[in-house]
Design a protein around this motif. Structure first.
Motif, short mmCIF file in Angstrom:
data_model
loop_
_atom_site.label_atom_id
_atom_site.label_comp_id
_atom_site.label_asym_id
_atom_site.label_seq_id
_atom_site.Cartn_x
_atom_site.Cartn_y
_atom_site.Cartn_z
N TYR A 420 4.29 -2.81 0.37
CA TYR A 420 4.46 -4.74 0.14
C TYR A 420 4.69 -5.18 0.33
O TYR A 420 4.23 -6.77 1.27
N GLU A 421 5.92 -5.14 1.30
CA GLU A 421 6.58 -5.97 1.38
C GLU A 421 6.07 -7.43 2.57
O GLU A 421 6.24 -8.35 3.39
N THR A 422 5.71 -6.17 3.69
CA THR A 422 4.67 -7.21 4.94
C THR A 422 3.37 -6.90 5.05
O THR A 422 2.80 -6.92 5.78
N MET A 423 2.90 -6.22 4.12
CA MET A 423 1.42 -6.02 3.80
C MET A 423 0.96 -8.12 5.51
O MET A 423 1.31 -8.76 4.67
N TYR A 424 0.17 -6.99 5.42
CA TYR A 424 -0.61 -8.27 6.74
C TYR A 424 0.62 -8.87 7.76
O TYR A 424 0.13 -10.48 7.67
N GLU A 425 1.05 -8.33 8.08
CA GLU A 425 1.93 -8.52 9.37
C GLU A 425 1.65 -7.52 10.49
O GLU A 425 2.34 -7.66 11.65
N GLY A 426 0.92 -6.61 9.91
CA GLY A 426 0.77 -5.98 11.36
C GLY A 426 1.54 -5.22 11.73
O GLY A 426 1.37 -4.61 12.08
N LYS A 427 2.50 -4.65 10.56
CA LYS A 427 3.48 -3.39 10.77
C LYS A 427 3.66 -1.82 9.83
O LYS A 427 3.88 -1.04 10.61
N ARG A 428 2.42 -1.53 9.54
CA ARG A 428 1.71 -0.80 8.17
C ARG A 428 1.72 0.71 8.99
O ARG A 428 2.12 1.41 9.34
N TRP A 429 0.37 0.32 9.78
CA TRP A 429 -0.29 1.58 10.89
C TRP A 429 0.92 2.27 11.71
O TRP A 429 1.10 3.33 11.68
N ASN A 430 1.56 1.43 12.46
CA ASN A 430 2.45 1.69 13.12
C ASN A 430 3.73 2.17 12.59
O ASN A 430 4.37 3.65 12.70
N ASP A 431 4.58 2.20 11.45
CA ASP A 431 4.82 2.88 10.43
C ASP A 431 4.85 3.69 9.49
O ASP A 431 5.58 4.99 9.94
N LEU A 432 2.89 3.94 9.43
CA LEU A 432 2.87 5.18 9.19
C LEU A 432 2.79 6.27 10.31
O LEU A 432 2.72 7.35 10.26
N LYS A 433 2.49 6.19 11.38
CA LYS A 433 2.64 7.03 12.58
C LYS A 433 3.85 7.25 12.93
O LYS A 433 3.47 8.53 12.66
N ARG A 434 4.65 6.21 12.73
CA ARG A 434 5.66 6.71 12.95
C ARG A 434 7.17 7.59 12.40
O ARG A 434 7.15 8.27 12.50
N LEU A 435 5.98 7.83 10.92
CA LEU A 435 6.44 8.85 9.06
C LEU A 435 5.90 9.94 9.93
O LEU A 435 6.77 11.31 9.16
N GLY A 436 4.40 9.95 10.48
CA GLY A 436 3.88 11.54 10.54
C GLY A 436 3.24 10.99 9.44
O GLY A 436 2.84 12.71 8.94
#
Length: 479
Positions: A420-436
């Motif tokens: 929610y906090e970083t929505m539309y900052e280009g960070k979510r996809w890489n976060d999801l990949k890191r977390l598996g």
């Protein structure tokens, strides 16, 4: 224009206003160019240009990533991205341009690292600071590249005249990223030399995230805690959803939660390009009109549907407009600039204090094997602010340790909050990949089975054709 001159960030705001600050590769390669502090500074400024250009972070890089996130979809020429059908020629070309721009910035960083120490009219302290800034930016770029392409050719000051360089292993790329970030931490100043330049605290924040990717929980906990305990930053307090414009608005010069941003202005070629808005009779969030390459749906997308309406971030970011895809479609308006004529004046938040607090919350819990009061407080600060409460004082929306059955439940909440906090900052996809959990999340939210190939972007044809040390078999799987 007030913002432009207040920032005084030459590379990002008024490179075109000074002959000294122009990117001139022939001059940058000259042995006599790096002798004075002003010349060294101009060389450092040249690092920023390619990576934050219209074809780089200004539009292509975040647009490619946002189409992959679980909370939204792409449309138009970006459609193939969020359908996980494989990049079409248009998007393969976009990814290739990002690659090229990143390496141009790396090349300029290498020139600084190699030549500034040889300067004859620059103090040792100035040399150390300029080299540290170049290494911070090189670390930042390679960190972006390894997450999106995997192992990449490592071009440094030691081999920058060599054309044919093989792909390095992911492990070796991280070794360089970490070494550069540690040197940046040691050499950068406590406060920015100018607004928009990195500090040792920005380096510690970068290190916090690097350590999370390396699963060095103790390292991530230590570095993030150092930033928290420095008391250098605080969240911008809000009462209404529109108060978030005090963070993202086009006239904002600097805030108490800015750790490292890319600075933009309304000048041609120096503005943040809107790829989220649509100009209509009712809405005008971006003067030139916008391309609205991404959208979401308030009913069919569970991330959006289940997002509490009392969370002020939701009303700030999303607005309902039918773009021909149904009455529940929504666009994103985090970066608004109705007065823009070309690019927008909004700055791009690479690292905010909110990022750091959520890094700390996760790292602290993982390092301890369970959530603690200290990590919980970092999470609660972000959560309180989202509901309009004072971020530093207990509130009615606070989470309690008893709310979580264990480590996994707590991490899930941190991940949700960061989404929610970083929505539309280009960070979510890489976060999801890191977390598996990327494939799981996309299956849950979009009902799409994501193939392994979509975890990485393809190595561009330009690299395969002209770098003889890379063979077609070195291409990422599936391309």
């Amino acid at each position: 224009m007030n913002k432009i001159f207040t920032c005084l960030f030459s590379a990002l705001v008024f490179m075109s206003c000074s002959d000294l600050l122009e990117e001139k590769p022939k001059s940058l390669a000259s042995e006599n160019f790096y002798n004075t502090a002003s010349e060294a500074k101009a060389a450092v400024n040249a690092i920023y240009g390619p990576m934050r250009s219209d074809n780089g972070l200004s539009i292509n890089y975040p647009a490619q990533l946002e189409g992959l996130a679980d909370y939204g979809n792409s449309r138009g020429t970006q459609t193939a991205v969020s359908l996980y059908q494989g990049l079409d020629n248009t998007n393969i070309n976009r990814v290739a341009v990002i690659w090229d721009n990143f390496y141009q910035s790396i090349r300029n960083a290498n020139l600084v690292i190699s030549n500034v120490p040889k300067g004859t009219s620059t103090s040792p302290e100035e040399k150390a600071m300029f080299v540290a800034e170049a290494k911070y930016l090189r670390s930042l770029i390679y960190f972006a590249m390894v997450r999106n392409w995997g192992g990449v050719p490592l071009r440094t000051e030691e081999n920058m005249t060599v054309a044919d360089i093989p792909r390095a292993s992911v492990e070796d790329v991280y070794k360089l990223i970490l070494a550069d970030a540690l040197e940046a931490e040691a050499g950068l100043p406590d406060v920015p030399a100018e607004i928009g330049r990195p500090t040792k605290w920005a380096a510690k924040t970068l290190l916090s995230e690097i350590y999370l990717y390396q699963e060095n929980w103790a390292g991530a906990q230590t570095k993030s805690k150092e930033v928290v305990e420095s008391n250098k930053y605080s969240l911008v307090e809000v009462v209404t959803s529109e108060d978030f414009q005090k963070i993202y608005g086009p006239e904002v010069v600097n805030t108490t939660e800015e750790i490292f941003y890319f600075k933009y202005s309304r000048q041609q070629g120096f503005g943040l390009v809107s790829y989220a808005h649509r100009k209509t009779d009712k809405f005008n969030y971006y003067g030139p009109g916008g391309v609205y390459a991404q959208y979401t749906d308030s009913v069919s997308n569970p991330v959006i549907k289940n997002w509490d309406a009392k969370d002020l971030r939701k009303a700030h970011i999303l607005y309902n407009v039918d773009i021909g895809l149904g009455p529940n479609s929504c666009l994103f308006r985090k970066y608004r600039d109705p007065a823009a004529t070309a690019g927008a004046g909004n700055d791009y938040p690479w690292y905010r204090y909110a990022d750091l607090l959520l890094f700390h919350a996760e790292a602290d819990a993982r390092a301890n094997g369970k959530p603690t009061a200290e990590g919980l407080e970092s999470l609660n600060k972000v959560h309180r602010r989202a509901y309009g409460f004072n971020s530093k004082a207990p509130s009615a929306v606070d989470f309690k340790l008893s709310d979580f059955s264990g480590l996994t439940a707590f991490i899930d909440k941190v991940v949700q909050e960061r989404g929610y906090e970083t929505m539309y900052e280009g960070k979510r996809w890489n976060d999801l990949k890191r977390l598996g959990i990327a494939k799981q999340r996309i299956l849950e939210t979009k009902k799409i089975v994501v193939a392994d190939k979509h975890m990485l972007w393809p190595i561009p044809n330009s690299e395969l054709l002209y770098n003889k040390a890379i063979k077609p078999t070195d291409q990422n799987p599936g391309y």
